[in-house]
Motif scaffolding. Sequence first.
Motif: not given
Length: 59
Positions: A13-14, A19, A37, A39-43
Amino acid sequence: MTADPIAKRLRELGFVNGEAVSVVARGPVGADPLMIQIGFTRFALRRAEAHRVHVNLAS
């Protein structure tokens, strides 16, 4: 060494070396789950899952 399927999925997932990771919010009870978060993705991660992520503080 046994494979950890959750750690493997987090890497997919990154959640990888280098990162930038930010904690955006915490749940109301026991700070669970955590909103993370990259980058622009939130988990949303449970604390047990978040313990698999190793971080170094930015200087």
